[in-house]
Write an enzyme that holds these catalytic residues in place. Structure first.
Site, PDB file in Angstrom:
ATOM      1  N   ILE A 193       0.829  -1.214   0.000  1.00 29.79           N
ATOM      2  CA  ILE A 193       0.000   0.000   0.000  1.00 29.79           C
ATOM      3  C   ILE A 193       0.862   1.262   0.000  1.00 29.79           C
ATOM      4  O   ILE A 193       0.473   2.289  -0.560  1.00 29.79           O
ATOM      5  CB  ILE A 193      -1.006   0.002   1.177  1.00 29.79           C
ATOM      6  CG1 ILE A 193      -2.090   1.042   0.939  1.00 29.79           C
ATOM      7  CG2 ILE A 193      -0.313   0.220   2.519  1.00 29.79           C
ATOM      8  CD1 ILE A 193      -2.879   0.889  -0.328  1.00 29.79           C
ATOM      9  N   LYS A 219      -5.199   1.532   7.874  1.00 28.70           N
ATOM     10  CA  LYS A 219      -6.241   0.706   8.486  1.00 28.70           C
ATOM     11  C   LYS A 219      -5.792  -0.743   8.503  1.00 28.70           C
ATOM     12  O   LYS A 219      -4.981  -1.118   7.655  1.00 28.70           O
ATOM     13  CB  LYS A 219      -7.586   0.842   7.738  1.00 28.70           C
ATOM     14  CG  LYS A 219      -7.535   0.629   6.224  1.00 28.70           C
ATOM     15  CD  LYS A 219      -7.227  -0.677   5.614  1.00 28.70           C
ATOM     16  CE  LYS A 219      -7.976  -1.895   5.999  1.00 28.70           C
ATOM     17  NZ  LYS A 219      -7.603  -3.039   5.077  1.00 28.70           N
ATOM     18  N   ASP A 274      -9.681  -8.100   6.754  1.00 38.87           N
ATOM     19  CA  ASP A 274      -8.782  -7.048   6.253  1.00 38.87           C
ATOM     20  C   ASP A 274      -9.498  -6.235   5.171  1.00 38.87           C
ATOM     21  O   ASP A 274      -9.587  -5.011   5.287  1.00 38.87           O
ATOM     22  CB  ASP A 274      -7.455  -7.626   5.749  1.00 38.87           C
ATOM     23  CG  ASP A 274      -6.540  -6.518   5.262  1.00 38.87           C
ATOM     24  OD1 ASP A 274      -5.840  -5.924   6.095  1.00 38.87           O
ATOM     25  OD2 ASP A 274      -6.566  -6.214   4.053  1.00 38.87           O
TER      26      ASP A 274
HETATM   27  P1  NAP Z   1       2.629  -5.646   2.849  1.00 33.45           P
HETATM   28  O1  NAP Z   1       2.766  -5.512   1.369  1.00 33.45           O
HETATM   29  O2  NAP Z   1       2.839  -6.982   3.474  1.00 33.45           O
HETATM   30  O3  NAP Z   1       3.608  -4.570   3.476  1.00 33.45           O
HETATM   31  C1  NAP Z   1       3.775  -4.383   4.854  1.00 33.45           C
HETATM   32  C2  NAP Z   1       5.182  -3.831   5.082  1.00 33.45           C
HETATM   33  O4  NAP Z   1       5.309  -3.459   6.457  1.00 33.45           O
HETATM   34  C3  NAP Z   1       6.277  -4.836   4.826  1.00 33.45           C
HETATM   35  O5  NAP Z   1       6.613  -4.877   3.467  1.00 33.45           O
HETATM   36  C4  NAP Z   1       7.394  -4.319   5.686  1.00 33.45           C
HETATM   37  O6  NAP Z   1       8.030  -3.274   4.966  1.00 33.45           O
HETATM   38  C5  NAP Z   1       6.690  -3.645   6.853  1.00 33.45           C
HETATM   39  N1  NAP Z   1       6.727  -4.412   8.097  1.00 33.45           N
HETATM   40  C6  NAP Z   1       7.218  -3.982   9.282  1.00 33.45           C
HETATM   41  N2  NAP Z   1       7.062  -4.893  10.226  1.00 33.45           N
HETATM   42  C7  NAP Z   1       6.454  -5.956   9.646  1.00 33.45           C
HETATM   43  C8  NAP Z   1       6.033  -7.201  10.137  1.00 33.45           C
HETATM   44  N3  NAP Z   1       6.189  -7.575  11.408  1.00 33.45           N
HETATM   45  N4  NAP Z   1       5.433  -8.069   9.241  1.00 33.45           N
HETATM   46  C9  NAP Z   1       5.271  -7.725   7.945  1.00 33.45           C
HETATM   47  N5  NAP Z   1       5.647  -6.503   7.456  1.00 33.45           N
HETATM   48  C10 NAP Z   1       6.234  -5.626   8.298  1.00 33.45           C
HETATM   49  O7  NAP Z   1       1.198  -5.156   3.349  1.00 33.45           O
HETATM   50  P2  NAP Z   1       0.245  -4.039   2.685  1.00 33.45           P
HETATM   51  O8  NAP Z   1      -0.652  -4.666   1.698  1.00 33.45           O
HETATM   52  O9  NAP Z   1       1.049  -2.860   2.280  1.00 33.45           O
HETATM   53  O10 NAP Z   1      -0.662  -3.698   3.942  1.00 33.45           O
HETATM   54  C11 NAP Z   1      -0.173  -2.910   5.005  1.00 33.45           C
HETATM   55  C12 NAP Z   1      -1.384  -2.279   5.691  1.00 33.45           C
HETATM   56  O11 NAP Z   1      -2.067  -1.477   4.734  1.00 33.45           O
HETATM   57  C13 NAP Z   1      -2.394  -3.318   6.204  1.00 33.45           C
HETATM   58  O12 NAP Z   1      -2.886  -2.928   7.442  1.00 33.45           O
HETATM   59  C14 NAP Z   1      -3.475  -3.287   5.146  1.00 33.45           C
HETATM   60  O13 NAP Z   1      -4.766  -3.603   5.675  1.00 33.45           O
HETATM   61  C15 NAP Z   1      -3.435  -1.842   4.678  1.00 33.45           C
HETATM   62  N6  NAP Z   1      -3.937  -1.637   3.311  1.00 33.45           N
HETATM   63  C16 NAP Z   1      -3.514  -2.442   2.283  1.00 33.45           C
HETATM   64  C17 NAP Z   1      -4.052  -2.256   1.006  1.00 33.45           C
HETATM   65  C18 NAP Z   1      -3.606  -3.089  -0.173  1.00 33.45           C
HETATM   66  O14 NAP Z   1      -4.186  -2.949  -1.280  1.00 33.45           O
HETATM   67  N7  NAP Z   1      -2.616  -3.963  -0.045  1.00 33.45           N
HETATM   68  C19 NAP Z   1      -4.978  -1.253   0.786  1.00 33.45           C
HETATM   69  C20 NAP Z   1      -5.335  -0.411   1.836  1.00 33.45           C
HETATM   70  C21 NAP Z   1      -4.797  -0.621   3.092  1.00 33.45           C
HETATM   71  P3  NAP Z   1       9.611  -3.044   5.064  1.00 33.45           P
HETATM   72  O15 NAP Z   1      10.236  -4.314   4.598  1.00 33.45           O
HETATM   73  O16 NAP Z   1       9.873  -1.895   4.159  1.00 33.45           O
HETATM   74  O17 NAP Z   1       9.918  -2.777   6.502  1.00 33.45           O
END
Ligand code: NAP
Length: 311
Positions: free
Chosen positions: A14, A91, A168
């Site tokens: 995100i 969120k 989620d």
């Molecule tokens: P993601 O791709 O898995 O990214 C999360 C990032 O957080 C990881 O790449 C990592 O980045 C960092 N991180 C730090 N501590 C972590 C841990 N213990 N476990 C995993 N990652 C950790 O997830 P995402 O889709 O971006 O979602 C993140 C949040 O945004 C969630 O709460 C989700 O509900 C929300 N969201 C997501 C979307 C979507 O379309 N994906 C849309 C709206 C909201 P670093 O390696 O750079 O530290």
């Protein structure tokens, strides 16, 4: 308008898809640093492995966005507030209700701005639906169905305790639901379907009661096993019998079969514009209602088993 130096914590999907492009083109915010456990960077700004390193090296940066999975959000946000930073939360704003209450209290005690974002609310059709329903509702049927392999590829955290599973995306629907209803909904029943090898549900069917004496019919169908195009919509009947439909994730509203509001998704542009207003007013914006409904579904939910899930 003042330009605010901001750092982003967590450079996952995100952040890459929305936060960085929106900050890059913003007149109100300037990306000054990032924190990435993998050492990623963006646009040549400094990258730190931990928030503590960021706060020590760059005391001039007064704002952070915490875009990690929810399970670690409270600790990171609390650390930021105690370091005197204003904080934007992706969120869901925390993994538990008590964590969110603690963040609100900590922000108030430290005099910091805390913004718990609900991105799906930042669509004009959501506000149009809220106005439409102000006079009452007979029914709302939520269908929020998508393919987890398409929207969360390889994200094992969604299946771990604190990862929310199908809630989620479901919490996005609930953030709209709690915004547009002119009364308070309660979870009455929840059928929660768990894959044999996972800790969070892959599907959830909810039935709601409410404070409305007319007892409107309110249901939600969340499912991560949808194939093909995602279904992010709500089928509505107003108190005076008009059929309406909020669709495309809240980007479009039709009434009586005619589209009355439709706008391209600019959720994150609007989120950052609202954050700039909150910073100018030194005001927080934290609404825990969607998180409470998810917690309530887990409290009253009935467990249903299904096949193991593999990516
Ligand atoms: P993601 O791709 O898995 O990214 C999360 C990032 O957080 C990881 O790449 C990592 O980045 C960092 N991180 C730090 N501590 C972590 C841990 N213990 N476990 C995993 N990652 C950790 O997830 P995402 O889709 O971006 O979602 C993140 C949040 O945004 C969630 O709460 C989700 O509900 C929300 N969201 C997501 C979307 C979507 O379309 N994906 C849309 C709206 C909201 P670093 O390696 O750079 O530290």
């Amino acid at each position: 308008m003042a330009t605010h130096k901001i750092a982003v914590i967590g450079l996952g999907k995100i952040t890459q898809d929305q936060h960085l492009p929106v900050i890059d083109k913003s007149d109100s915010f300037e990306l000054a640093a990032v924190v990435s456990t993998r050492g990623l960077s963006h646009g040549g700004v400094p990258s730190y492995r931990t928030p503590a390193e960021l706060y020590a090296a760059r005391p001039d940066i007064g704002i952070v966005a915490v875009n990690t999975p929810p399970e670690v959000r409270h600790g990171l946000a609390r650390e930021a507030l105690l370091a005197g930073k204003d904080v934007l939360l992706e969120k869901p704003p925390a993994a538990t209700l008590t964590e969110l209450a603690d963040l609100e209290a900590t922000a108030a005690a430290k005099g910091r701005v805390l913004f718990a974002t609900w991105h799906s609310r930042f669509n004009p059709a959501v506000e149009a639906a809220r106005e439409l329903l102000a006079a009452g509702v007979r029914s709302v049927k939520i269908e929020w169905r998508e393919d987890v392999r398409k929207w969360h590829p390889g994200q094992d955290w969604v299946w771990a305790p604190g990862g929310f599973g199908v809630f989620d995306p479901g919490i996005n629907a609930l953030s709209i639901f709690t915004r547009i209803l002119p009364f308070v909904p309660f979870v009455r029943t929840a059928d929660l379907t768990y894959p044999a090898n996972r800790q969070t549900p892959i599907a959830a069917q909810l039935v709601f009661g409410s404070t409305d004496p007319a007892a409107p019919a309110l249901t939600a169908d969340f499912d991560w096993r949808e194939q093909g195009d995602e279904k992010w919509h709500m089928t509505i009947e107003t108190a005076d019998g008009r059929p309406a439909r909020l669709f495309k994730g809240g980007c479009a509203l039709s009434v009586g079969g005619t589209v009355v509001t439709e706008a391209p998704s600019e959720e994150y542009e609007r989120i950052y514009a609202h954050f700039a207003d909150l910073l100018a007013a030194r005001r927080s914006d934290v609404d825990g209602a969607p998180l409470r409904l998810v917690a309530d579904a887990m409290l009253v939910g009935k467990r249903v088993g299904t096949d193991a899930f593999e990516w």
